[in-house]
Design an enzyme around this catalytic site. Structure first.
Site, PDB file in Angstrom:
ATOM      1  N   ASN A 254      10.435 -18.191   3.997  1.00 27.10           N
ATOM      2  CA  ASN A 254       9.362 -18.571   4.916  1.00 27.10           C
ATOM      3  C   ASN A 254       9.806 -19.782   5.733  1.00 27.10           C
ATOM      4  O   ASN A 254       9.882 -20.895   5.213  1.00 27.10           O
ATOM      5  CB  ASN A 254       8.099 -18.880   4.113  1.00 27.10           C
ATOM      6  CG  ASN A 254       6.891 -19.153   4.986  1.00 27.10           C
ATOM      7  OD1 ASN A 254       7.004 -19.294   6.204  1.00 27.10           O
ATOM      8  ND2 ASN A 254       5.727 -19.248   4.368  1.00 27.10           N
TER       9      ASN A 254
ATOM     10  N   CYS B  86       5.581 -21.897   8.029  1.00 28.63           N
ATOM     11  CA  CYS B  86       4.224 -22.213   7.583  1.00 28.63           C
ATOM     12  C   CYS B  86       3.631 -23.335   8.440  1.00 28.63           C
ATOM     13  O   CYS B  86       4.182 -24.439   8.499  1.00 28.63           O
ATOM     14  CB  CYS B  86       4.208 -22.634   6.123  1.00 28.63           C
ATOM     15  SG  CYS B  86       2.541 -23.032   5.538  1.00 28.63           S
TER      16      CYS B  86
ATOM     17  N   VAL C 256       4.505 -11.464  12.713  1.00 30.51           N
ATOM     18  CA  VAL C 256       4.752 -12.896  12.849  1.00 30.51           C
ATOM     19  C   VAL C 256       3.896 -13.622  11.830  1.00 30.51           C
ATOM     20  O   VAL C 256       2.941 -13.057  11.299  1.00 30.51           O
ATOM     21  CB  VAL C 256       4.379 -13.402  14.263  1.00 30.51           C
ATOM     22  CG1 VAL C 256       5.250 -12.762  15.321  1.00 30.51           C
ATOM     23  CG2 VAL C 256       2.899 -13.137  14.586  1.00 30.51           C
TER      24      VAL C 256
ATOM     25  N   THR D 121       1.230 -16.800  10.944  1.00 28.54           N
ATOM     26  CA  THR D 121       0.058 -17.317  11.652  1.00 28.54           C
ATOM     27  C   THR D 121       0.472 -18.348  12.704  1.00 28.54           C
ATOM     28  O   THR D 121       1.551 -18.935  12.634  1.00 28.54           O
ATOM     29  CB  THR D 121      -0.915 -17.983  10.669  1.00 28.54           C
ATOM     30  OG1 THR D 121      -0.225 -19.036   9.971  1.00 28.54           O
ATOM     31  CG2 THR D 121      -1.455 -16.983   9.666  1.00 28.54           C
TER      32      THR D 121
END
Length: 270
Positions: A114, A117, A179, A181
């Site tokens: 990730n 974020c 995608v 957020t």
């Protein structure tokens, strides 16, 4: 190429560590992308953490998780393939998380990192904004996990998705999640809630991102993430080339939609 039947995953975050599987027939779920795990445990952000409307969801969970060391000692047992999700706040943290995860990597179908974020101070975003540092990190992680199917989770803030996809391809990674957020703001009476925006409002952005990436890199594996709330939504993502359909915030609204989409994906000819 990663094959899931059906080509549907419950997305990292809303899917937790697979708890939602109890609410549905798992025959219609291809896999679960587990909650993002970081080097150290995170308590997440203070409440309120969620807000929604008919068109969107705002979340500010803040990557709450037990940390990688606790995670590898308590890997969930699920009836479907698992994809791990790993995160970090710095180059060094990403690398250390990968080293710990390597001990259990063979228990996972794939691993997603990730890099996007929006609900924590860094969350990988600062690395992605520095192209040279990010390419170096992608290369390093590829070498650390040479046998894993590697997926990069990126957003649309800080970098063009086509550029992100090119970095992923050139460093030998296998796929990309499009995608994550985007930053949003919501008022709940007089309380201002800043967090990650998802839900139906995100779908046009996600569709365009998948379209642009698959047009330029058709061989790159893509998990579509953003606004999948119905069979029609899933159908549209297939039309722009998505390899796997991800269902996230829709789980909060109606977990039953997963079975509907899963049945459709098992029957559709691609």
């Amino acid at each position: 190429m990663l094959e899931l039947k059906p080509p549907l995953v419950l997305l990292s975050g809303p899917a937790g560590f697979g708890e939602y599987l109890k609410l549905m027939d798992h025959r219609y779920v291809g896999g679960v992308l587990l909650k993002t795990v970081t080097l150290h445990p995170k308590e997440g952000n203070p409440t309120p953490r969620m807000a929604d409307s008919d068109f969107y969801v705002i979340n500010r969970i803040g990557l709450e998780n037990p940390g990688i060391h606790a995670f590898v000692e308590n890997i969930p047992e699920l009836p479907v393939p698992m994809i791990a999700s790993l995160g970090g706040d710095s180059f060094e943290e990403y690398l250390e998380v990968a080293r710990v995860f390597k001990k259990v990597a063979d228990r996972f179908y794939a691993v997603e990192f990730n890099f996007s974020c929006p609900n924590v101070k860094e969350g990988g975003l600062s690395i992605v904004k520095n192209a040279e540092e990010w390419k170096k990190l992608l290369n390093t992680l590829r070498k650390e996990l040479p046998d894993s199917f590697l997926i990069a989770k990126v957003g649309v803030e800080g970098i063009f998705v086509e550029d992100a996809a090119e970095f992923v391809m050139k460093t030998g990674w296998d796929g990309i999640t499009l995608v994550n957020t985007v930053r949003g703001l919501h008022f709940e009476k007089d309380t201002m809630i800043l967090g990650g925006l998802s839900g139906p409002v995100l779908k046009p952005i996600a569709l365009r991102a998948v379209y642009e990436v698959k047009k330029r890199f058709p061989e790159l594996f893509v998990i579509a993430s953003g606004g999948v709330y119905s069979v029609k939504d899933a159908e549209e993502f297939l039309k722009v080339g998505a390899d796997v359909i991800g269902v996230g915030s829709a789980l909060f609204k109606d977990p039953g939609v997963v079975e509907e989409i899963g049945k459709y994906l098992l029957e559709v000819k691609r």
